[in-house]
Scaffold this motif. Structure first.
Motif, PDB file in Angstrom:
ATOM      1  N   ASP A 125     -10.473   9.562  -4.498  1.00 46.81           N
ATOM      2  CA  ASP A 125     -10.713   8.308  -3.710  1.00 46.81           C
ATOM      3  C   ASP A 125     -10.842   6.779  -3.668  1.00 46.81           C
ATOM      4  O   ASP A 125     -11.203   6.793  -4.998  1.00 46.81           O
ATOM      5  CB  ASP A 125     -12.086   8.657  -3.029  1.00 46.81           C
ATOM      6  CG  ASP A 125     -12.272  10.110  -2.439  1.00 46.81           C
ATOM      7  OD1 ASP A 125     -11.569  10.199  -1.460  1.00 46.81           O
ATOM      8  OD2 ASP A 125     -13.540  10.726  -2.530  1.00 46.81           O
ATOM      9  N   GLY A 126     -10.208   6.046  -3.108  1.00 47.57           N
ATOM     10  CA  GLY A 126     -10.603   4.632  -3.430  1.00 47.57           C
ATOM     11  C   GLY A 126      -9.168   4.283  -3.796  1.00 47.57           C
ATOM     12  O   GLY A 126      -9.257   2.858  -3.760  1.00 47.57           O
ATOM     13  N   ASP A 127      -8.467   5.187  -4.241  1.00 44.05           N
ATOM     14  CA  ASP A 127      -6.607   4.333  -4.083  1.00 44.05           C
ATOM     15  C   ASP A 127      -6.322   3.961  -3.193  1.00 44.05           C
ATOM     16  O   ASP A 127      -6.701   4.338  -2.041  1.00 44.05           O
ATOM     17  CB  ASP A 127      -6.566   6.092  -4.946  1.00 44.05           C
ATOM     18  CG  ASP A 127      -6.334   5.568  -6.292  1.00 44.05           C
ATOM     19  OD1 ASP A 127      -7.102   4.821  -6.924  1.00 44.05           O
ATOM     20  OD2 ASP A 127      -6.009   7.529  -6.553  1.00 44.05           O
ATOM     21  N   ILE A 129       0.730  -1.247   0.326  1.00 49.24           N
ATOM     22  CA  ILE A 129      -0.263  -0.211  -0.201  1.00 49.24           C
ATOM     23  C   ILE A 129       0.949   1.067  -0.252  1.00 49.24           C
ATOM     24  O   ILE A 129       0.759   2.096  -1.183  1.00 49.24           O
ATOM     25  CB  ILE A 129      -1.043   0.181   0.942  1.00 49.24           C
ATOM     26  CG1 ILE A 129      -1.881  -0.900   1.076  1.00 49.24           C
ATOM     27  CG2 ILE A 129      -1.536   1.927   1.241  1.00 49.24           C
ATOM     28  CD1 ILE A 129      -2.538  -1.498   2.667  1.00 49.24           C
ATOM     29  N   VAL A 130       1.806   1.172   0.544  1.00 53.76           N
ATOM     30  CA  VAL A 130       3.050   2.387   0.844  1.00 53.76           C
ATOM     31  C   VAL A 130       3.627   2.157  -0.508  1.00 53.76           C
ATOM     32  O   VAL A 130       3.353   4.169  -0.927  1.00 53.76           O
ATOM     33  CB  VAL A 130       3.851   1.652   1.905  1.00 53.76           C
ATOM     34  CG1 VAL A 130       4.999   3.132   1.664  1.00 53.76           C
ATOM     35  CG2 VAL A 130       3.180   2.111   3.226  1.00 53.76           C
ATOM     36  N   GLN A 131       3.741   1.289  -1.266  1.00 53.96           N
ATOM     37  CA  GLN A 131       4.802   1.369  -2.774  1.00 53.96           C
ATOM     38  C   GLN A 131       3.424   2.336  -3.539  1.00 53.96           C
ATOM     39  O   GLN A 131       3.500   2.980  -4.741  1.00 53.96           O
ATOM     40  CB  GLN A 131       5.217   0.685  -2.970  1.00 53.96           C
ATOM     41  CG  GLN A 131       6.406   0.086  -2.425  1.00 53.96           C
ATOM     42  CD  GLN A 131       6.870  -1.401  -2.844  1.00 53.96           C
ATOM     43  OE1 GLN A 131       6.538  -2.619  -2.406  1.00 53.96           O
ATOM     44  NE2 GLN A 131       7.206  -1.209  -3.809  1.00 53.96           N
ATOM     45  N   ALA A 132       2.304   1.741  -3.722  1.00 54.23           N
ATOM     46  CA  ALA A 132       0.734   1.981  -4.346  1.00 54.23           C
ATOM     47  C   ALA A 132       0.980   3.692  -4.212  1.00 54.23           C
ATOM     48  O   ALA A 132       0.693   4.660  -4.879  1.00 54.23           O
ATOM     49  CB  ALA A 132      -0.205   1.181  -4.346  1.00 54.23           C
ATOM     50  N   ASP A 133       0.675   4.013  -2.784  1.00 49.77           N
ATOM     51  CA  ASP A 133       1.000   5.956  -2.032  1.00 49.77           C
ATOM     52  C   ASP A 133       1.565   6.453  -2.488  1.00 49.77           C
ATOM     53  O   ASP A 133       1.199   7.381  -3.455  1.00 49.77           O
ATOM     54  CB  ASP A 133       0.468   5.856  -0.736  1.00 49.77           C
ATOM     55  CG  ASP A 133      -0.175   7.078  -0.383  1.00 49.77           C
ATOM     56  OD1 ASP A 133       0.435   8.097  -0.499  1.00 49.77           O
ATOM     57  OD2 ASP A 133      -0.483   6.978   0.683  1.00 49.77           O
ATOM     58  N   LEU A 134       3.375   5.556  -3.072  1.00 46.31           N
ATOM     59  CA  LEU A 134       4.052   6.910  -3.666  1.00 46.31           C
ATOM     60  C   LEU A 134       3.615   7.137  -4.653  1.00 46.31           C
ATOM     61  O   LEU A 134       4.171   7.748  -5.516  1.00 46.31           O
ATOM     62  CB  LEU A 134       5.465   6.388  -2.604  1.00 46.31           C
ATOM     63  CG  LEU A 134       5.862   6.363  -1.435  1.00 46.31           C
ATOM     64  CD1 LEU A 134       7.109   5.793  -0.568  1.00 46.31           C
ATOM     65  CD2 LEU A 134       5.196   8.065  -1.119  1.00 46.31           C
ATOM     66  N   ALA A 135       3.566   5.912  -5.656  1.00 47.07           N
ATOM     67  CA  ALA A 135       3.268   5.571  -7.333  1.00 47.07           C
ATOM     68  C   ALA A 135       2.136   6.764  -7.162  1.00 47.07           C
ATOM     69  O   ALA A 135       1.944   7.087  -9.091  1.00 47.07           O
ATOM     70  CB  ALA A 135       3.913   4.282  -7.336  1.00 47.07           C
ATOM     71  N   ASN A 136       1.130   7.398  -6.692  1.00 47.37           N
ATOM     72  CA  ASN A 136       0.339   7.741  -7.047  1.00 47.37           C
ATOM     73  C   ASN A 136       0.483   9.547  -6.872  1.00 47.37           C
ATOM     74  O   ASN A 136      -0.035   9.519  -5.669  1.00 47.37           O
ATOM     75  CB  ASN A 136      -0.807   7.279  -6.428  1.00 47.37           C
ATOM     76  CG  ASN A 136      -2.103   7.892  -7.389  1.00 47.37           C
ATOM     77  OD1 ASN A 136      -2.182   8.485  -8.030  1.00 47.37           O
ATOM     78  ND2 ASN A 136      -3.121   6.966  -6.959  1.00 47.37           N
TER      79      ASN A 136
END
Length: 177
Positions: A77-79, A65-72
């Motif tokens: 909402d919903g990401d 989730i951290v990686q997805a958060d940083l990649a965005n």
């Protein structure tokens, strides 16, 4: 789906929003270092302690989730995003593990059992990941909970290393000055 696309052959990669950036950007360095932490945590499991394994599995999912958060760079909402609840969960795991440990009276040398040493290594890399995210946050907006999570994660990995070493009967060593 092919594992290779060739899109990164010239040193560029895609963020979640399909923005092309250099593979040396602070954002890529940040989530790449988080990936490194995740891989190190993966080398630890199984530890031989089911409760620790369950926590480490959850941590690995959090790190995705951290990686997805940083990649965005511009989440909707919903990401996937790290929240204060993730940080609270880490704190609860730290407190629970800490109850089983003797209080610290000095610094300790990282090491111990093979599992303990690997957890200390993951802790050190999580500190680097935190520094990379702080560097990124100085340039562009970052979810502040990511920094808090990584800060707490290094504390958690330290406590888990101590816990595993204690359970495995490996004494802690203090540095000599």
């Amino acid at each position: 789906m092919k594992i290779y696309t060739g899109r990164g052959d010239e040193g560029m990669t895609d963020l979640r929003d399909m923005t092309r950036v250099s593979k040396t950007s602070h954002r890529i360095e940040a989530y790449g270092t988080v990936d490194e932490v995740n891989a190190l945590v993966g080398t630890v499991r199984p530890t031989g302690h089911d409760d620790v394994d369950d926590v480490l599995e959850a941590v690995q999912n959090h790190l995705h989730i951290v990686q997805a958060d940083l990649a965005n760079p511009d989440p909707d909402d919903g990401d996937p995003q790290i929240t204060a609840d993730h940080v609270d969960e880490l704190e609860a795991w730290i407190d629970e593990a800490d109850e089983e440990l003797d209080p610290l009276t000095s610094f300790i040398l990282p090491g111990g059992s093979e599992t303990g040493a690997k957890l200390h290594h993951a802790r050190a890399v999580s500190r680097r990941a935190e520094r990379r995210v702080v560097s990124l946050a100085a340039e562009e907006p970052v979810n502040e909970e990511v920094v808090a999570y990584l800060n707490r994660l290094s504390d958690a990995l330290f406590v888990f290393a101590r816990l595993v070493n204690k359970r495995d009967g490996v004494p802690e060593e203090s540095p000599t000055y």
